[in-house]
Design a protein around this motif. Sequence first.
Motif, PDB file in Angstrom:
ATOM      1  N   ALA A  19      23.057-158.218 -11.721  1.00 27.70           N
ATOM      2  CA  ALA A  19      23.565-159.556 -12.030  1.00 27.70           C
ATOM      3  C   ALA A  19      22.935-160.153 -13.281  1.00 27.70           C
ATOM      4  O   ALA A  19      23.526-161.028 -13.926  1.00 27.70           O
ATOM      5  N   LEU A  20      21.738-159.677 -13.637  1.00 25.76           N
ATOM      6  CA  LEU A  20      20.982-160.276 -14.740  1.00 25.76           C
ATOM      7  C   LEU A  20      21.422-159.658 -16.066  1.00 25.76           C
ATOM      8  O   LEU A  20      20.839-158.688 -16.555  1.00 25.76           O
ATOM      9  N   VAL A  21      22.458-160.231 -16.644  1.00 23.59           N
ATOM     10  CA  VAL A  21      23.007-159.756 -17.916  1.00 23.59           C
ATOM     11  C   VAL A  21      23.242-160.961 -18.822  1.00 23.59           C
ATOM     12  O   VAL A  21      23.360-162.102 -18.354  1.00 23.59           O
ATOM     13  N   GLU A  22      23.293-160.718 -20.113  1.00 20.30           N
ATOM     14  CA  GLU A  22      23.539-161.802 -21.054  1.00 20.30           C
ATOM     15  C   GLU A  22      24.877-162.473 -20.758  1.00 20.30           C
ATOM     16  O   GLU A  22      25.880-161.804 -20.510  1.00 20.30           O
ATOM     17  N   GLY A  23      24.865-163.791 -20.752  1.00 26.00           N
ATOM     18  CA  GLY A  23      26.067-164.561 -20.478  1.00 26.00           C
ATOM     19  C   GLY A  23      26.245-164.944 -19.026  1.00 26.00           C
ATOM     20  O   GLY A  23      27.123-165.754 -18.698  1.00 26.00           O
ATOM     21  N   ALA A  24      25.417-164.392 -18.129  1.00 24.50           N
ATOM     22  CA  ALA A  24      25.552-164.690 -16.703  1.00 24.50           C
ATOM     23  C   ALA A  24      25.139-166.127 -16.408  1.00 24.50           C
ATOM     24  O   ALA A  24      24.133-166.616 -16.925  1.00 24.50           O
ATOM     25  N   ALA A  25      25.910-166.799 -15.560  1.00 21.25           N
ATOM     26  CA  ALA A  25      25.561-168.153 -15.130  1.00 21.25           C
ATOM     27  C   ALA A  25      24.367-168.089 -14.184  1.00 21.25           C
ATOM     28  O   ALA A  25      24.245-167.166 -13.378  1.00 21.25           O
ATOM     29  N   VAL A  26      23.483-169.079 -14.289  1.00 23.29           N
ATOM     30  CA  VAL A  26      22.262-169.132 -13.483  1.00 23.29           C
ATOM     31  C   VAL A  26      22.250-170.426 -12.677  1.00 23.29           C
ATOM     32  O   VAL A  26      22.638-171.486 -13.183  1.00 23.29           O
ATOM     33  N   VAL A  27      21.817-170.326 -11.428  1.00 19.92           N
ATOM     34  CA  VAL A  27      21.579-171.524 -10.624  1.00 19.92           C
ATOM     35  C   VAL A  27      20.093-171.600 -10.314  1.00 19.92           C
ATOM     36  O   VAL A  27      19.376-170.601 -10.366  1.00 19.92           O
ATOM     37  N   SER A  28      19.627-172.808  -9.994  1.00 20.77           N
ATOM     38  CA  SER A  28      18.231-172.994  -9.615  1.00 20.77           C
ATOM     39  C   SER A  28      18.041-172.603  -8.154  1.00 20.77           C
ATOM     40  O   SER A  28      19.008-172.375  -7.419  1.00 20.77           O
ATOM     41  N   GLU A  68      24.846-166.433  -1.609  1.00 21.55           N
ATOM     42  CA  GLU A  68      26.234-166.619  -2.050  1.00 21.55           C
ATOM     43  C   GLU A  68      26.614-165.675  -3.182  1.00 21.55           C
ATOM     44  O   GLU A  68      27.750-165.698  -3.651  1.00 21.55           O
ATOM     45  N   GLY A  69      25.668-164.858  -3.638  1.00 19.58           N
ATOM     46  CA  GLY A  69      25.957-163.889  -4.689  1.00 19.58           C
ATOM     47  C   GLY A  69      25.712-164.384  -6.096  1.00 19.58           C
ATOM     48  O   GLY A  69      26.053-163.697  -7.064  1.00 19.58           O
ATOM     49  N   ALA A  70      25.107-165.562  -6.243  1.00 23.50           N
ATOM     50  CA  ALA A  70      24.843-166.121  -7.571  1.00 23.50           C
ATOM     51  C   ALA A  70      23.502-165.635  -8.103  1.00 23.50           C
ATOM     52  O   ALA A  70      22.566-165.391  -7.336  1.00 23.50           O
ATOM     53  N   LEU A  71      23.409-165.496  -9.433  1.00 25.73           N
ATOM     54  CA  LEU A  71      22.128-165.196 -10.064  1.00 25.73           C
ATOM     55  C   LEU A  71      21.280-166.463 -10.011  1.00 25.73           C
ATOM     56  O   LEU A  71      21.677-167.507 -10.519  1.00 25.73           O
ATOM     57  N   MET A  72      20.116-166.361  -9.403  1.00 26.88           N
ATOM     58  CA  MET A  72      19.307-167.542  -9.130  1.00 26.88           C
ATOM     59  C   MET A  72      17.909-167.397  -9.707  1.00 26.88           C
ATOM     60  O   MET A  72      17.247-166.378  -9.524  1.00 26.88           O
ATOM     61  N   ALA A  73      17.464-168.429 -10.425  1.00 26.13           N
ATOM     62  CA  ALA A  73      16.073-168.501 -10.859  1.00 26.13           C
ATOM     63  C   ALA A  73      15.240-169.007  -9.685  1.00 26.13           C
ATOM     64  O   ALA A  73      15.673-169.885  -8.944  1.00 26.13           O
ATOM     65  N   LEU A  74      14.056-168.450  -9.506  1.00 22.45           N
ATOM     66  CA  LEU A  74      13.232-168.800  -8.352  1.00 22.45           C
ATOM     67  C   LEU A  74      12.393-170.052  -8.598  1.00 22.45           C
ATOM     68  O   LEU A  74      11.225-170.130  -8.220  1.00 22.45           O
ATOM     69  N   TYR A  75      12.995-171.017  -9.240  1.00 23.40           N
ATOM     70  CA  TYR A  75      12.371-172.311  -9.499  1.00 23.40           C
ATOM     71  C   TYR A  75      13.399-173.401  -9.214  1.00 23.40           C
ATOM     72  O   TYR A  75      14.604-173.176  -9.337  1.00 23.40           O
ATOM     73  N   SER A  76      12.912-174.572  -8.864  1.00 20.89           N
ATOM     74  CA  SER A  76      13.814-175.697  -8.621  1.00 20.89           C
ATOM     75  C   SER A  76      14.383-176.203  -9.942  1.00 20.89           C
ATOM     76  O   SER A  76      13.857-175.910 -11.030  1.00 20.89           O
ATOM     77  N   ALA A  77      15.451-176.986  -9.849  1.00 21.70           N
ATOM     78  CA  ALA A  77      16.038-177.576 -11.049  1.00 21.70           C
ATOM     79  C   ALA A  77      15.019-178.447 -11.773  1.00 21.70           C
ATOM     80  O   ALA A  77      14.951-178.454 -13.009  1.00 21.70           O
ATOM     81  N   GLN A  78      14.197-179.164 -11.021  1.00 25.75           N
ATOM     82  CA  GLN A  78      13.175-180.021 -11.630  1.00 25.75           C
ATOM     83  C   GLN A  78      12.153-179.192 -12.403  1.00 25.75           C
ATOM     84  O   GLN A  78      11.748-179.559 -13.516  1.00 25.75           O
ATOM     85  N   GLN A  79      11.728-178.066 -11.833  1.00 23.90           N
ATOM     86  CA  GLN A  79      10.767-177.204 -12.520  1.00 23.90           C
ATOM     87  C   GLN A  79      11.363-176.620 -13.799  1.00 23.90           C
ATOM     88  O   GLN A  79      10.699-176.559 -14.841  1.00 23.90           O
ATOM     89  N   LEU A  80      12.612-176.186 -13.728  1.00 23.28           N
ATOM     90  CA  LEU A  80      13.259-175.617 -14.907  1.00 23.28           C
ATOM     91  C   LEU A  80      13.416-176.670 -16.004  1.00 23.28           C
ATOM     92  O   LEU A  80      13.166-176.395 -17.184  1.00 23.28           O
ATOM     93  N   THR A  81      13.804-177.876 -15.618  1.00 18.96           N
ATOM     94  CA  THR A  81      13.962-178.950 -16.598  1.00 18.96           C
ATOM     95  C   THR A  81      12.631-179.274 -17.272  1.00 18.96           C
ATOM     96  O   THR A  81      12.565-179.474 -18.491  1.00 18.96           O
ATOM     97  N   ALA A  82      11.559-179.296 -16.480  1.00 23.12           N
ATOM     98  CA  ALA A  82      10.238-179.621 -17.024  1.00 23.12           C
ATOM     99  C   ALA A  82       9.765-178.584 -18.031  1.00 23.12           C
ATOM    100  O   ALA A  82       8.935-178.885 -18.900  1.00 23.12           O
ATOM    101  N   ASN A  83      10.269-177.354 -17.929  1.00 22.51           N
ATOM    102  CA  ASN A  83       9.836-176.285 -18.825  1.00 22.51           C
ATOM    103  C   ASN A  83      10.885-175.919 -19.869  1.00 22.51           C
ATOM    104  O   ASN A  83      10.752-174.906 -20.555  1.00 22.51           O
TER     105      ASN A  83
END
Length: 203
Positions: free
Chosen positions: A103-112, A151-166
Amino acid sequence: MEKTSMKSVKLALIATLLAAAPAVAYAQDVGATVYGNDGNPIGTVESVANGIVTIDTGKHKAPIPADLIGTGETGPSINATKEQIDGMMDAQVAEANAKRDAALVEGAAVVSADGMPAGKVYTIDAEDTVIVQNDGGIVTLTRESFAVSPEGALMALYSAQQLTANTVAVPEGAEILTPAQARAKQAEMASSGDGEGASGASM
């Protein structure tokens, strides 16, 4: 920065192997040693929550349903050996990593980790550094910072708040590069001037 726990994503419960476990559940205490059906220690209890006992085998943190842990001659026990538990965990981790890599390819949508849209994968370098681009800029992660959600989505293992802060803003017209890509380009352009790129804060 601490990643969000992803037991439900990476690790399936080991109920099939333990189907013949003792029927009477044993009340678990953190730090207690859990034994296998061969009488040898499997590991120690790291946590107990929501009916799941997490056992640290020294190699994995295995989530075991509490009602599959009974009382043996040596104390709390399950119907498996340490080798069987570690083997099943190895297989589950390998399967989860294979799904992530597909799933981890360029252009893939990411969710928190809390299910919010987090941007798209912009680039991945040979050192497994990943840049995710969002409306606010870019954030730099590693391959191990991702999983595939239930649900089959590519997910970063951080919350939306953590991603925004970085997230780091990208100056208009700047080239987006990982640190390794930037170093390589700077080396190539050393004789003709600086090649300035943007890279996000590593997490």
